[in-house]
Design a protein around this motif. Sequence first.
Motif, PDB file in Angstrom:
ATOM      1  N   UNK A  51       0.952  -1.158   0.029  1.00 45.63           N
ATOM      2  CA  UNK A  51       0.044   0.007  -0.322  1.00 45.63           C
ATOM      3  C   UNK A  51       0.825   1.148   0.092  1.00 45.63           C
ATOM      4  N   UNK A  52       1.457   1.638  -1.351  1.00 46.18           N
ATOM      5  CA  UNK A  52       2.465   2.864  -1.190  1.00 46.18           C
ATOM      6  C   UNK A  52       2.341   3.283  -2.521  1.00 46.18           C
ATOM      7  N   UNK A  53       2.598   4.688  -2.489  1.00 46.01           N
ATOM      8  CA  UNK A  53       3.107   5.276  -3.865  1.00 46.01           C
ATOM      9  C   UNK A  53       4.330   4.644  -4.586  1.00 46.01           C
ATOM     10  N   UNK A  54       4.504   4.951  -5.667  1.00 49.74           N
ATOM     11  CA  UNK A  54       5.601   4.458  -6.563  1.00 49.74           C
ATOM     12  C   UNK A  54       7.098   4.987  -5.815  1.00 49.74           C
ATOM     13  N   UNK A  78       3.737   3.109   2.212  1.00 46.43           N
ATOM     14  CA  UNK A  78       4.655   3.984   1.828  1.00 46.43           C
ATOM     15  C   UNK A  78       4.423   5.278   2.765  1.00 46.43           C
ATOM     16  N   UNK A  79       4.878   6.556   2.160  1.00 47.85           N
ATOM     17  CA  UNK A  79       4.779   7.615   2.828  1.00 47.85           C
ATOM     18  C   UNK A  79       3.468   8.542   2.687  1.00 47.85           C
ATOM     19  N   UNK A  80       2.999   8.279   1.412  1.00 52.00           N
ATOM     20  CA  UNK A  80       1.990   9.260   0.930  1.00 52.00           C
ATOM     21  C   UNK A  80       0.689   8.608   1.007  1.00 52.00           C
ATOM     22  N   UNK A  81       0.370   7.703   2.156  1.00 52.25           N
ATOM     23  CA  UNK A  81      -0.991   7.132   2.426  1.00 52.25           C
ATOM     24  C   UNK A  81      -1.601   7.557   3.649  1.00 52.25           C
ATOM     25  N   UNK A  82      -2.741   7.553   3.751  1.00 48.58           N
ATOM     26  CA  UNK A  82      -3.514   7.913   4.847  1.00 48.58           C
ATOM     27  C   UNK A  82      -3.039   7.245   6.066  1.00 48.58           C
ATOM     28  N   UNK A  83      -3.344   7.768   7.276  1.00 45.50           N
ATOM     29  CA  UNK A  83      -3.265   6.990   8.657  1.00 45.50           C
ATOM     30  C   UNK A  83      -3.970   5.582   8.752  1.00 45.50           C
ATOM     31  N   UNK A  84      -3.364   4.636   9.166  1.00 44.12           N
ATOM     32  CA  UNK A  84      -4.084   3.257   9.033  1.00 44.12           C
ATOM     33  C   UNK A  84      -4.223   2.980  10.487  1.00 44.12           C
ATOM     34  N   UNK A 128      -5.374  -2.629  10.855  1.00 42.30           N
ATOM     35  CA  UNK A 128      -4.309  -3.649  10.115  1.00 42.30           C
ATOM     36  C   UNK A 128      -4.640  -4.696   9.850  1.00 42.30           C
ATOM     37  N   UNK A 129      -5.815  -5.096  10.266  1.00 44.46           N
ATOM     38  CA  UNK A 129      -6.550  -6.658  10.259  1.00 44.46           C
ATOM     39  C   UNK A 129      -5.479  -7.607  10.787  1.00 44.46           C
ATOM     40  N   UNK A 130      -4.888  -7.176  12.070  1.00 42.99           N
ATOM     41  CA  UNK A 130      -4.147  -7.989  12.707  1.00 42.99           C
ATOM     42  C   UNK A 130      -2.569  -8.328  12.120  1.00 42.99           C
ATOM     43  N   UNK A 131      -2.373  -7.859  10.968  1.00 44.05           N
ATOM     44  CA  UNK A 131      -1.160  -7.804  10.252  1.00 44.05           C
ATOM     45  C   UNK A 131       0.031  -6.701  10.834  1.00 44.05           C
ATOM     46  N   UNK A 132       1.216  -7.107  10.942  1.00 46.72           N
ATOM     47  CA  UNK A 132       2.350  -6.123  11.460  1.00 46.72           C
ATOM     48  C   UNK A 132       2.337  -5.054  10.081  1.00 46.72           C
ATOM     49  N   UNK A 133       2.774  -3.943  10.532  1.00 44.77           N
ATOM     50  CA  UNK A 133       2.917  -2.971   9.571  1.00 44.77           C
ATOM     51  C   UNK A 133       4.256  -2.479   9.536  1.00 44.77           C
ATOM     52  N   UNK A 134       4.913  -2.745   8.274  1.00 43.45           N
ATOM     53  CA  UNK A 134       6.111  -2.265   7.859  1.00 43.45           C
ATOM     54  C   UNK A 134       6.326  -1.272   7.026  1.00 43.45           C
ATOM     55  N   UNK A 135       7.024  -0.104   7.124  1.00 43.86           N
ATOM     56  CA  UNK A 135       7.321   1.230   6.361  1.00 43.86           C
ATOM     57  C   UNK A 135       8.330   0.900   5.334  1.00 43.86           C
ATOM     58  N   UNK A 136       7.952   0.906   4.057  1.00 45.04           N
ATOM     59  CA  UNK A 136       8.996   0.941   3.037  1.00 45.04           C
ATOM     60  C   UNK A 136       9.965   1.621   3.148  1.00 45.04           C
ATOM     61  N   UNK A 137       9.876   2.884   3.725  1.00 46.75           N
ATOM     62  CA  UNK A 137      11.022   4.085   3.725  1.00 46.75           C
ATOM     63  C   UNK A 137      12.022   3.273   4.740  1.00 46.75           C
ATOM     64  N   UNK A 138      11.576   2.615   5.614  1.00 48.12           N
ATOM     65  CA  UNK A 138      12.526   1.776   6.425  1.00 48.12           C
ATOM     66  C   UNK A 138      13.415   0.556   6.104  1.00 48.12           C
ATOM     67  N   UNK A 139      13.163   0.423   4.650  1.00 48.38           N
ATOM     68  CA  UNK A 139      13.949  -0.749   4.228  1.00 48.38           C
ATOM     69  C   UNK A 139      15.046  -0.519   4.021  1.00 48.38           C
TER      70      UNK A 139
END
Length: 551
Positions: A70-73, A118-124, A127-138
Amino acid sequence: MGLHHNSRVRRETLIDFFHDLASAGGEFLVHDDGFRTRTFSYADVGRAAHGFARRLDSAGVVRGDKVVFFSENRPEWIVAFWGCLLRGVVVVPIDYRSSPELLARVARIVSAKALLVGQDVPPIADTAGAPLWRLADLSWTDAVQPPIEPSVAIGRSDVAEIIFTSGATAEPKGVIITHANVLANIVPVEREVLKYRKWGRPLFPLRFLNLLPLSHLFGQAMATFIPPMLPGVVVFMRGYNPGEIVRQIKSRRVSVLVSVPKILDVLREQVGRMGVEAEPVEGSSHAFVRIAGRWWRHRHLHRAFGLKFWAFVAGAAPLDRELEAFWGDRGFAVIQGYGLTETAPIVTLNHPFGTRRGSVGKAIAGVEMKIAADGEILVRGENVTQGYFNADEETARAFEDGWFHTGDVGEIGPDGQLFIRGRKKEMIVTPEGLNVFPEDVERVLNRVPGVRDSAVVGISARSGGDERVHAVLVLDPGARPEEVVRLANPQLADPQKIRMAHAWPEPELPRTEGTRKLKRAALREWVKSGATPHLAAARTDRLHALVAKYA
């Protein structure tokens, strides 16, 4: 063992393609987020993908598990994509402009093991019980040499992605895409690229400004499958400001813009503001001659975009013939094709030096295509999906005797060129039994002064009755729907004539995210609910509810 046409190149799964990508030399991805520019090589992407595969392994995400994107390009999207495939993990991409509610809904449907955002997404919040990983931290630096791959056996029939349809209907459908489906698309293209690659070397590297969302299969193809064949450079930018698009094309010496057709329309308006127009010239039967001759006549326009820029690749939605002609008449190649998510995605493709106005090209190698008795386009081939995720009834309805029903109506010319007429379910059937395609009427409406945008829907006078043509218009201040109808109807055949026009009370018509397709179902319900040619703005709360219903 599956081999490419060149026996030295193995193409059994997408992992074979990745190995070639990771070993290619030179620059690959450029990301300008409006604040800084980052550049990564093919080797950088290869190493980081291996690193992400190990992260999945450490987190206990195993072969067959699903990860939602769930991220911008951005470059990290590409890295995570390949990292998932290396691990046998199924990628589930969602357009980043979709709602967080849709994200949670899809995550539950597939039992997602992680959400990559990604960084250009609304607050979530959900998360349907799934961990949230930020692509910017990759991490781009934790990969070791040589790369260590998790020991996972990948086969051609393994699922690579589940892509949920754009959201024009109430219930999202997940299209299952295997390694074999994607390879059936990219191997024929690779075969054509290799024929011409040696002639393009003086122009290398070819740079692609890719504005198509990576959540869309064609966006992926033009970011991580086709450019490495050259090899090419892919530029991602933030936003869709037309002035900034022109600046990126010129300053980064971009050769090809990849976008939805709406961007070509926005750039046409930008050209008018730039004051670099020239009079259009007569057409030529040969695309190369047409492009070369018109390039000189419109050289000031070409200088504004930069002398390396020569082509638009339009995908994800239908391209208006007049818009195609506008850019073609000014010396640019306009390349389009036809496909669906279910066909991974390409069915037909125009050759860059053999385009035909109004056509979406010929079927690519390995794809069979025919027209049903009612005009619907039917397709079969290894590129076609096996069906929809956990939806056996939907899958059964989509296929008949091995042929996939596209839902589109078209014609095949004597030389195999495909011409799209419209969507079967959007076709209007008049009381006289005649068919009207909304796109044909919209082309006329959009030429009428004062019309900024239009949508045509069929409305029945009685329940279950035959339909008549109604238009929904976005108008300039002072323009009147009745006057638009008066000017448009003389240009239309009798069955196409507009019975009533309605002024849409907002600046833009409702469209799906990413592909920008009209939400005709929402527009039809709005008209049926009592819209009038002079709808008051006070009814917009009800309007939003209707649009949301079909989101």
